[in-house]
Enzyme design. Sequence first.
Site, PDB file in Angstrom:
ATOM      1  CB  VAL A 308      13.702  29.658 -40.852  1.00 25.02           C
ATOM      2  CG1 VAL A 308      12.387  28.948 -41.131  1.00 25.02           C
ATOM      3  CG2 VAL A 308      14.689  29.418 -41.982  1.00 25.02           C
ATOM      4  CB  SER A 309      17.630  31.260 -39.166  1.00 21.93           C
ATOM      5  OG  SER A 309      18.844  31.391 -38.461  1.00 21.93           O
ATOM      6  CG  ASN A 310      20.359  35.667 -39.294  1.00 18.57           C
ATOM      7  OD1 ASN A 310      20.230  35.555 -38.083  1.00 18.57           O
ATOM      8  ND2 ASN A 310      21.547  35.690 -39.878  1.00 18.57           N
TER       9      ASN A 310
END
Length: 696
Positions: A308-310
């Site tokens: 998730v995210s980065n």
Amino acid sequence: MTRLGWGRRMVFGAALAAVAILGACNGDESAERNRLPGFVSGSVRTTAYDGASDDLLTAGLGKTGLGSASAPGFANAARPTSAELRRLAIWSNYRALVDMSANGGYGRFWGPNVDLDGNDTLGEGKIPGTEYLAYSDDGSGSKNVTLLVQVPAGFNPAQPCIVTATSSGSRGVYGAISAAGEWALKRGCAVAYNDKGGGNGAHELMSDTITLIDGTLANAVLAGTSSLFTANVTSGDLATFNSRFPNRYAFKHAHSQQNPEQDWGHVTLQSVEFAYWALNEQFGPLIDGSRHGVRYRAGDIMTIAASVSNGGGASLAAAEQDTRGWITAVVVGEPQINVRMAPNVVVRSGGQPVPSFGRPLADYATLANLLEPCAAASASLAGAPYLSALPVATTQSIRTQRCATLAAAGLVSGADTQSQAADALAQLHAAGYLADSDLLQAPMWDSQAIPAIAVTYANAYTRSRVTDNLCNFSFATTNPATGAVAAPATSPMPAVFGVGNGVPPTAGIDLVFNTGAGVDHRLATPDASFAGALCLRQLWTNGMLGMPANVDAVRVNANLQGKPAIIVQGRSDSLVPVNHASRAYVAQNGISEAGRSQLVFYEVTNGQHFDAFLPVPGFDTRFVPVHYYNLQALNLMWKHLKNGAPLPPSQVIRTVPRGGTPGAAPALTSANLPPISAAPGANAITVGAGAIDVPL
């Protein structure tokens, strides 16, 4: 736990030995020797966990221990052991990405005790297995990306699978353990972790202390190339800096001068290759009585790039860069991704073009950091969740003063605070922030998430040294009462590996503005260090210090080479706005891959970036866990790869907030979380030929 030291293979007793013998008898196996990839620096630390006293998923804490708000401690607070640091890192990183409250879903919809069908059948959820830990480096000794492979004892060598769990944010190597590692381990898959070359590496400059790969401390000079991160500063410059700016810290993501984001896809691919090596070490044939041959070659193992995210952005980049078949499919949540947009791409919402899309993080984060404190004062945002330890009166004063300074600089219009705040919010809307995320503008700045990101990424994108004090910001310990830079009562370094997230403020190290001796950036000036925030913004708008070139180096092309892929993101995400991330990526993918594309996108209403915030009053009543849908997406991809089940088409998932009283929302139920539909009807997202249209 059993440790056999660096570079030695672990054997799990007779059962595992029998598997190895069977593997050696397989006529398809090659006699080619299994060789450690050339990018692995030094030797490999291999550790076995029995699933009782210690384990892969919970570090021996189990579902109950992970759910406890009390952090696991150290026998000696000044010198924690590597095992203690690992336990703390797993505890803190697991909790950082999911809602840990029972009413919010922990222990019922997710958690070590919850099986893959969503049932409470796994008890404490401890998982035995083996870990392989090593650095990846380019020969300089300064990259030192941490790679970690977990192989559960239930791994089936005849039906092998790997799931990547690239760290979210700038977290250490366990940073995606709850986001992707847990699901993988329950599936019996090996997990390929990496810290993306950010890795929560901290350098305490006055004592010249750094962390090693396992979080234990060492002197920077003595550690040499075994350091996770050492600031690139000469001894003379360091002494001068310490005399002028005492009690400061360097962090790897901000200060490595390597722009690590440009290599996130590459190191994710390396983590998969390292996992292949580890699996060949465990399950490859013995070729000379002691060394193992190659059982698995690139492309032989079903591999899902997930995080998730980065970490999600890194997974997409890895799939784009994959030339050897390491990655089979992709499942990511809320990806922070910077897309190289074709001029004819269009993003629509309800049939109407959105005002802005596809901006890079360097653009939208520095703009938000400048405007959010003022926008937060808007009467239309009254009742937004309060996510700050500062007194409410202090926060209100910051908002008023930031509006006044912005107005004096001609950056917002209006004769009073309310009109100025309304203009700041309107500018955020014009920049692509959705009205769905309005009530999150205040908590994203108040929690310091946006200021932290603006400062860290500006440093990274300009390849600045810690001694540059970019835009007059630095990282330091402070007096809790005044916010002024001060020597800590005890150094934060012993625990930084365990509790830090790699982006100050974190682990007792704060973000300060260097007015006078330095003060917490929120308190340094009445307008919360406006001059520094404007400086960060101008680095982007004026193309200064090489920022445009370094941002261009992290952009991706949205070409997944025909791999099946799922992106999940919350519509209300105000940290990584959906117009600039998922929507932009999916639209560009329609050009980059056209008819080859197997990408689907699920946009979750009432979903935002930080599920860990969901227990906070006002979050609990308004927002739902996106993590739940990340898990459903992984299950859907598994069925697609294993059984050929079609992936549900791109769609808006219309969730139902829990409602109730802030801080006491009723328990989350399945009624709040409608399933991903095989036939979404009016909720279908239309994608094609460089255009995406998302229903309102």
